[in-house]
Design a protein around this motif. Structure first.
Motif, mmCIF file in Angstrom:
data_model
loop_
_atom_site.group_PDB
_atom_site.id
_atom_site.type_symbol
_atom_site.label_atom_id
_atom_site.label_comp_id
_atom_site.label_asym_id
_atom_site.label_seq_id
_atom_site.Cartn_x
_atom_site.Cartn_y
_atom_site.Cartn_z
ATOM 1 N N ARG A 35 0.838 -1.213 0.000
ATOM 2 C CA ARG A 35 0.000 0.000 0.000
ATOM 3 C C ARG A 35 0.866 1.254 0.000
ATOM 4 N N ARG A 36 1.867 1.282 0.852
ATOM 5 C CA ARG A 36 2.741 2.454 0.924
ATOM 6 C C ARG A 36 3.523 2.633 -0.373
ATOM 7 N N ARG A 37 4.033 1.548 -0.927
ATOM 8 C CA ARG A 37 4.769 1.663 -2.188
ATOM 9 C C ARG A 37 3.856 2.117 -3.314
ATOM 10 N N ARG A 38 2.599 1.705 -3.281
ATOM 11 C CA ARG A 38 1.641 2.170 -4.292
ATOM 12 C C ARG A 38 1.505 3.691 -4.196
ATOM 13 N N GLN A 39 1.417 4.216 -2.978
ATOM 14 C CA GLN A 39 1.342 5.669 -2.782
ATOM 15 C C GLN A 39 2.601 6.352 -3.304
ATOM 16 N N ILE A 40 3.739 5.834 -2.906
ATOM 17 C CA ILE A 40 5.017 6.429 -3.270
ATOM 18 C C ILE A 40 5.231 6.367 -4.780
ATOM 19 N N VAL A 41 4.984 5.210 -5.366
ATOM 20 C CA VAL A 41 5.199 5.026 -6.801
ATOM 21 C C VAL A 41 4.250 5.907 -7.612
ATOM 22 N N GLY A 42 2.992 5.993 -7.208
ATOM 23 C CA GLY A 42 2.047 6.855 -7.922
ATOM 24 C C GLY A 42 2.506 8.297 -7.935
ATOM 25 N N ALA A 43 2.964 8.774 -6.793
ATOM 26 C CA ALA A 43 3.453 10.144 -6.702
ATOM 27 C C ALA A 43 4.721 10.317 -7.523
ATOM 28 N N ALA A 44 5.629 9.364 -7.425
ATOM 29 C CA ALA A 44 6.900 9.460 -8.143
ATOM 30 C C ALA A 44 6.700 9.442 -9.654
ATOM 31 N N VAL A 45 5.863 8.547 -10.147
ATOM 32 C CA VAL A 45 5.617 8.473 -11.592
ATOM 33 C C VAL A 45 5.062 9.806 -12.096
ATOM 34 N N HIS A 46 4.120 10.355 -11.369
ATOM 35 C CA HIS A 46 3.533 11.641 -11.761
ATOM 36 C C HIS A 46 4.602 12.732 -11.818
ATOM 37 N N LEU A 47 5.383 12.836 -10.762
ATOM 38 C CA LEU A 47 6.392 13.900 -10.689
ATOM 39 C C LEU A 47 7.546 13.677 -11.662
ATOM 40 N N PHE A 48 7.997 12.441 -11.812
ATOM 41 C CA PHE A 48 9.073 12.169 -12.763
ATOM 42 C C PHE A 48 8.621 12.507 -14.180
ATOM 43 N N ALA A 49 7.368 12.232 -14.497
ATOM 44 C CA ALA A 49 6.848 12.538 -15.834
ATOM 45 C C ALA A 49 6.752 14.044 -16.061
ATOM 46 N N ARG A 50 6.402 14.791 -15.048
ATOM 47 C CA ARG A 50 6.241 16.248 -15.177
ATOM 48 C C ARG A 50 7.549 17.017 -15.074
ATOM 49 N N LYS A 51 8.380 16.626 -14.106
ATOM 50 C CA LYS A 51 9.571 17.414 -13.798
ATOM 51 C C LYS A 51 10.881 16.738 -14.175
ATOM 52 N N GLY A 52 10.825 15.449 -14.384
ATOM 53 C CA GLY A 52 12.042 14.687 -14.601
ATOM 54 C C GLY A 52 12.581 14.143 -13.294
ATOM 55 N N TYR A 53 13.397 13.131 -13.401
ATOM 56 C CA TYR A 53 13.945 12.473 -12.221
ATOM 57 C C TYR A 53 14.853 13.413 -11.430
ATOM 58 N N ASP A 54 15.777 14.061 -12.114
ATOM 59 C CA ASP A 54 16.769 14.896 -11.422
ATOM 60 C C ASP A 54 16.154 16.075 -10.683
ATOM 61 N N ARG A 55 15.092 16.650 -11.231
ATOM 62 C CA ARG A 55 14.490 17.837 -10.610
ATOM 63 C C ARG A 55 13.411 17.510 -9.590
ATOM 64 N N THR A 56 13.126 16.240 -9.388
ATOM 65 C CA THR A 56 12.133 15.826 -8.396
ATOM 66 C C THR A 56 12.836 15.477 -7.096
ATOM 67 N N THR A 57 12.338 16.014 -5.994
ATOM 68 C CA THR A 57 12.935 15.714 -4.691
ATOM 69 C C THR A 57 12.083 14.680 -3.942
ATOM 70 N N MET A 58 12.714 14.051 -2.981
ATOM 71 C CA MET A 58 11.981 13.095 -2.145
ATOM 72 C C MET A 58 10.897 13.815 -1.346
ATOM 73 N N GLN A 59 11.152 15.051 -0.966
ATOM 74 C CA GLN A 59 10.156 15.830 -0.239
ATOM 75 C C GLN A 59 8.915 16.065 -1.107
ATOM 76 N N GLU A 60 9.121 16.314 -2.394
ATOM 77 C CA GLU A 60 7.984 16.507 -3.305
ATOM 78 C C GLU A 60 7.200 15.214 -3.480
ATOM 79 N N ILE A 61 7.910 14.118 -3.589
ATOM 80 C CA ILE A 61 7.234 12.820 -3.699
ATOM 81 C C ILE A 61 6.416 12.558 -2.445
ATOM 82 N N ALA A 62 7.005 12.819 -1.288
ATOM 83 C CA ALA A 62 6.307 12.609 -0.017
ATOM 84 C C ALA A 62 5.061 13.490 0.067
ATOM 85 N N LYS A 63 5.196 14.742 -0.308
ATOM 86 C CA LYS A 63 4.054 15.660 -0.246
ATOM 87 C C LYS A 63 2.926 15.175 -1.147
ATOM 88 N N ARG A 64 3.255 14.778 -2.370
ATOM 89 C CA ARG A 64 2.230 14.290 -3.306
ATOM 90 C C ARG A 64 1.601 12.985 -2.805
#
Length: 114
Positions: A35-64
């Motif tokens: 369940r937690r990884r589903r939350q994390i992965v969903g947020a990460a995929v969204h942010l990586f697609a919008r901002k790219g991997y390098d410009r995405t922070t763990m704090q942004e993933i956590a917030k999303r």
């Protein structure tokens, strides 16, 4: 808690693959980890697609994902682990959804559009 029987829907199979990945989790609860990884992965995929991997922070993933940044590190040791989980999720999703979408379509242009 014990592991549930394998489900047949594509999203659950993709998440099961994520749970079986070589990414270390500090949780022994398999269902909670999924369940937690589903939350994390969903947020990460969204942010990586919008901002790219390098410009995405763990704090942004956590917030999303609506969790603390520290909690992410409970389910994935590094940002690279989160990237691996995100890539595995995307690949498994494509593997499940593309073949049925192309079934019965023979025209190359229509297959591309599908």
């Amino acid at each position: 808690m014990g592991r549930k029987a394998a489900a047949t829907d594509p999203e659950t199979r993709a998440i099961d693959t994520i749970a079986a990945a070589s990414v270390v989790s500090h949780s022994s609860d398999v269902d909670l980890t999924q369940r937690r990884r589903r939350q994390i992965v969903g947020a990460a995929v969204h942010l990586f697609a919008r901002k790219g991997y390098d410009r995405t922070t763990m704090q942004e993933i956590a917030k999303r994902a609506k969790i603390s940044a520290g909690l992410i590190y409970h389910y994935a040791r590094t940002k690279e682990d989160v990237l691996l989980l995100a890539l595995m999720h995307v690949i498994n999703t494509y593997r499940e959804q593309v073949p049925p979408a192309l079934a019965g379509i023979t025209d190359p242009l229509e297959r591309f559009r599908a």
